[in-house]
Design an enzyme around this catalytic site. Structure first.
Site, PDB file in Angstrom:
ATOM      1  N   PRO A  88     -33.193  19.830   4.980  1.00 30.76           N
ATOM      2  CA  PRO A  88     -33.767  18.929   5.450  1.00 30.76           C
ATOM      3  C   PRO A  88     -34.438  17.282   4.415  1.00 30.76           C
ATOM      4  CG  PRO A  88     -34.647  20.390   4.544  1.00 30.76           C
ATOM      5  CD  PRO A  88     -33.358  21.177   4.415  1.00 30.76           C
ATOM      6  N   GLU A 115     -34.988  28.216   0.570  1.00 33.81           N
ATOM      7  CA  GLU A 115     -35.545  26.999   0.204  1.00 33.81           C
ATOM      8  C   GLU A 115     -34.288  26.222  -0.643  1.00 33.81           C
ATOM      9  OE1 GLU A 115     -39.002  27.926   1.867  1.00 33.81           O
ATOM     10  OE2 GLU A 115     -38.076  29.355   1.144  1.00 33.81           O
ATOM     11  N   ARG A 158     -14.733  16.038  17.542  1.00 39.90           N
ATOM     12  CA  ARG A 158     -14.787  15.415  18.618  1.00 39.90           C
ATOM     13  C   ARG A 158     -14.285  13.891  18.318  1.00 39.90           C
ATOM     14  NH1 ARG A 158     -19.216  11.500  20.289  1.00 39.90           N
ATOM     15  NH2 ARG A 158     -18.279  11.697  22.766  1.00 39.90           N
ATOM     16  N   ASP A 173     -19.516   6.456  24.016  1.00 44.51           N
ATOM     17  CA  ASP A 173     -20.965   6.783  24.570  1.00 44.51           C
ATOM     18  C   ASP A 173     -22.138   6.418  23.501  1.00 44.51           C
ATOM     19  OD1 ASP A 173     -20.309   7.147  21.676  1.00 44.51           O
ATOM     20  OD2 ASP A 173     -20.052   9.187  21.710  1.00 44.51           O
TER      21      ASP A 173
HETATM   22  N1  LIG Z   1     -33.514  19.556   9.146  1.00 42.26           N
HETATM   23  C1  LIG Z   1     -32.589  21.494   8.099  1.00 42.26           C
HETATM   24  N2  LIG Z   1     -33.635  22.354   7.453  1.00 42.26           N
HETATM   25  C2  LIG Z   1     -33.028  23.563   7.520  1.00 42.26           C
HETATM   26  C3  LIG Z   1     -31.557  23.583   6.726  1.00 42.26           C
HETATM   27  C4  LIG Z   1     -30.971  22.271   7.075  1.00 42.26           C
HETATM   28  C5  LIG Z   1     -31.226  21.081   7.359  1.00 42.26           C
HETATM   29  N3  LIG Z   1     -30.572  19.956   8.521  1.00 42.26           N
HETATM   30  O1  LIG Z   1     -31.109  19.392   9.152  1.00 42.26           O
HETATM   31  O2  LIG Z   1     -29.578  19.509   7.503  1.00 42.26           O
END
Ligand SMILES: Nc1ncccc1[N+](=O)[O-]
Length: 243
Positions: A88, A115, A158, A173
């Site tokens: 994230p 984490e 794809r 697309d």
């Molecule tokens: N959003 C995410 N949450 C945990 C692991 C990986 C993530 N991501 O977006 O690659």
């Protein structure tokens, strides 16, 4: 393209062998190998994580295990690989990223849980001049990187030549021209009293193209004004601006 995925939940990646992606693998367009990270643990508990230095909640994945796993997986094939770490905290993964990665001979995905992975694993790979991308598929927190890998592999594969029946659809697309795709319709002409827009049945291809472009501009302006603002200057012609 060769794709390797290292994970503690290999089963999570089973969908990659289904449908379109399964056919791409069967056609030899993609080689997929999924590796269980625990294969590189040395202790009886097969521990892959430990408490974070500095305290705080959750666990961090151990550098030794990941270092050995990445070294071993990279050594399986001499093709140059891009290492991808879903997180994230990563840079946004976009259609442009997917398009760029179609040029890679090999992608190695490192799925972190908990984490995340001890930062030194990425730092060590980078200092060995291995390309490493820490990328996010969206601003929300998943339990691990596996689902993100499913998303990214599908978005990339794809686009590979020969994977989609009609390559034009990948070009038309959403996002390929910077706009969201407008509404689509198929038979019957009237369904529950709702009719297909007349213009789409007119056979007038210029009018149809204009109508579709206007719907795409309208939808993008309503739902993703940020995309409209990001369009390059020459992306909109006078007819677009008139819209
Ligand atoms: N959003 C995410 N949450 C945990 C692991 C990986 C993530 N991501 O977006 O690659």
């Amino acid at each position: 393209m060769r794709i390797d995925v290292i994970t503690i939940f290999p089963g999570y990646l089973a969908p990659l062998r289904e449908a379109l992606l399964g056919r791409a693998i069967g056609a030899g367009l993609v080689d997929l190998a999924v590796h269980d990270l625990r294969s590189w643990t040395r202790d009886v508990h097969q521990a892959v994580d430990d408490s974070p230095y500095g305290g705080g909640p959750g666990m961090v994945m151990r550098p030794q295990v990941w270092g050995e796993a990445l070294d071993a997986v990279l050594a399986l094939d001499e093709r140059p690989a891009r290492i991808v770490v879903p997180t994230p905290a990563g840079r946004p993964f976009t259609q442009a990223t997917a398009q760029a990665w179609t040029g890679e001979e090999r992608l190695v995905f490192a799925c972190g849980r908990y984490e995340g992975i001890d930062q030194r694993v990425v730092d060590d790979a980078r200092r060995r001049d291995l390309p490493v991308d820490e990328v996010s598929i969206g601003d929300y927190v998943l339990v691990g990187g596996e689902v993100a890998v499913l998303v990214m592999v599908e978005a990339v594969v794809r686009l590979l030549p020969g994977v989609l029946g009609n390559p034009a659809s990948a070009q038309q697309d959403s996002f390929s021209d910077g706009l969201l795709e407008g509404p689509a319709y198929t038979r019957p002409e009237v369904w529950r009293g709702l009719a297909v827009p007349e213009v789409l049945r007119s056979g007038n291809h210029a009018k149809i193209a204009r109508w579709r472009r206007d719907r795409a501009l309208e939808r993008t302006a309503q739902r993703r004004p940020d995309l409209l603002a990001a369009l390059p200057e020459d992306a909109l012609d006078d007819a677009d601006r008139a819209f």
